[in-house]
Design a protein around this motif. Sequence first.
Motif, PDB file in Angstrom:
ATOM      1  N   ASP A 167     -13.721 115.696 112.302  1.00  0.00           N
ATOM      2  CA  ASP A 167     -15.119 116.125 112.322  1.00  0.00           C
ATOM      3  C   ASP A 167     -15.976 114.974 112.839  1.00  0.00           C
ATOM      4  O   ASP A 167     -15.731 113.813 112.492  1.00  0.00           O
ATOM      5  N   ALA A 178     -18.746 114.350 106.427  1.00  0.00           N
ATOM      6  CA  ALA A 178     -18.607 115.802 106.561  1.00  0.00           C
ATOM      7  C   ALA A 178     -18.618 116.438 105.181  1.00  0.00           C
ATOM      8  O   ALA A 178     -18.348 115.776 104.174  1.00  0.00           O
ATOM      9  N   ILE A 217     -14.222 120.132 104.354  1.00  0.00           N
ATOM     10  CA  ILE A 217     -13.597 119.568 105.552  1.00  0.00           C
ATOM     11  C   ILE A 217     -12.827 118.296 105.205  1.00  0.00           C
ATOM     12  O   ILE A 217     -11.689 118.089 105.651  1.00  0.00           O
ATOM     13  N   ARG A 227      -9.625 119.160 103.127  1.00  0.00           N
ATOM     14  CA  ARG A 227      -8.560 119.725 103.958  1.00  0.00           C
ATOM     15  C   ARG A 227      -7.927 118.669 104.852  1.00  0.00           C
ATOM     16  O   ARG A 227      -6.715 118.678 105.090  1.00  0.00           O
ATOM     17  N   TYR A 248      -9.714 128.754 102.761  1.00  0.00           N
ATOM     18  CA  TYR A 248      -9.008 128.594 104.028  1.00  0.00           C
ATOM     19  C   TYR A 248      -7.648 129.275 103.909  1.00  0.00           C
ATOM     20  O   TYR A 248      -6.842 128.940 103.037  1.00  0.00           O
TER      21      TYR A 248
END
Length: 534
Positions: free
Chosen positions: A276, A282, A286, A289, A509
């Motif tokens: 990112d 971020a 994000i 993960r 996700y």
Amino acid sequence: MNLQHNCDVLIIGSGAAGLSLALHLAQHADVVILSKSRINAGSTYYAQGGIAAVFDENDTVDSHVQDTLIAGAGLCEEDAVRYTAENAKECLNWLIGQGVDFDKEKDENGNDKYHLTREGGHSHRRILHAADATGQEIQTTLVERVKRHSRIRIFERYNAVDLIRATDGDKPCIGAYIWNRNTEKVESIYAQKTVLATGGASKVYQYTSNPDVASGDGIAMAWRAGCRVANMEFNQFHPTCLYHPEAGTFLLTEALRGEGAILRRPNGSRFMPDFDERAELAPRDIVARAIDFEMKRLGADCMYLDISHKEPAFIKSHFPTIYEKTRQLGIDITKNPMPVVPAAHYTCGGVMVDKNSQTDTKNLYAIGEVAYTGLHGANRMASNSLLECLVFARAAALEIEQTLDSKHRYLKLPAWDESRVTNSDEEVVIQHNWHELRLFMWDYVGIVRTNNRLQRAMNRVELLQKEIDEYYRNFRVSNNLLELRNLVQVAELIIRCAMQRKESRGLHYTLDYPNMLETTSPTVLKPEKYSANS
């Protein structure tokens, strides 16, 4: 016959939401605060980072709103976000008026101003904090105020068992059955208004940053009382919990990254810019993960968070709690990086409420992490959680003040019946089910999901529910049994919401639906649809 207590307002939970609500209401009502453990045992006390509010003249409410909407991945309810941001400063000033001592610094003219830090997702410095122990400062200050108030009673070491609804009219909530952990007896408490301030449900996962009391009690009780829940699939995993066998659930605050800490692989290379453009700043989904991906790709037990490039004096003054905790574990963070892993941290969904914190059940309210207000969407932005507690506690207080009946008479509640139950001689069943639940939730309903994993989790939840329900019907209640009963209910709600969302968005996700849909809406579950399971 069980002992019955009476009050005007029953607040189940003793964190920032419950305590602030009690202080707002105590001028107008007799209040009881129910605390499952000692009064400082909840999540508020352990919060490190701070509270977001616009105090900088270069910052704006609109900017706070936009940052929150972006972090929420298109699923926030904008009116709830704006209401929260617009009321943030006033609620923070109220907190300061209660005696909370946020860190200050000198401006260019030598005058005191609040030191504002920055965290992931924020475009400005807007986080008020008390070093890296903000929650402790807030909790201890509010507890001191509550204990001095003559119209507030604190019931420590009491579990709420279930809410009690009247049998006539629109069946309003009239109180709760409560289990006295000191006497191991079920009692009851009548209240004109009952408020759930029980926090989240991260204990449903094997690895969590939360204290032991975060077992989803309020969400499960509200569901059993007929309330809708929403967005339970969005479980926030904090990216940086300390990875150490003696660290327990020690959280490494987002503010570390806000002040320049860098995430590194075991070989020392930085990796967040690969995922990112905001790198370490971020949003949490994000970052979590990315850490999870790198750990699995490399077969590594952890990644590393490094702030050693900052001056030692800066580190010690800004993060004294973390510095001392890691030093006790043999890590000098002024010289070496900290081993980190993601851990379940925050429940973004919860019991659906309106802007006054009222649930679907009359005279029942929900505030704080237990509630779904629409503020967080698919991913909570850092330091909006304690803010939500304060803003919606005040909203609930205004509503409750206007609707309390000063001439109301207390009602006799139905007695708790345990004439057909016995003491358990199979406590091992609870422990086995407890560990099984948390392990398969971590493996199948964690940071990365698939349809097959979710179905496997649902199959196991349904079997556990049958076992636990049979156990609950035949044996006297205990703390572990009550928590397990609630956790397995919350697990079912999380899985059902996750199964309904056919996309990847924010904290949810799934490899089967890796893209976001163009249009989306909150995932809402209604108890009547699943009455056989509730």
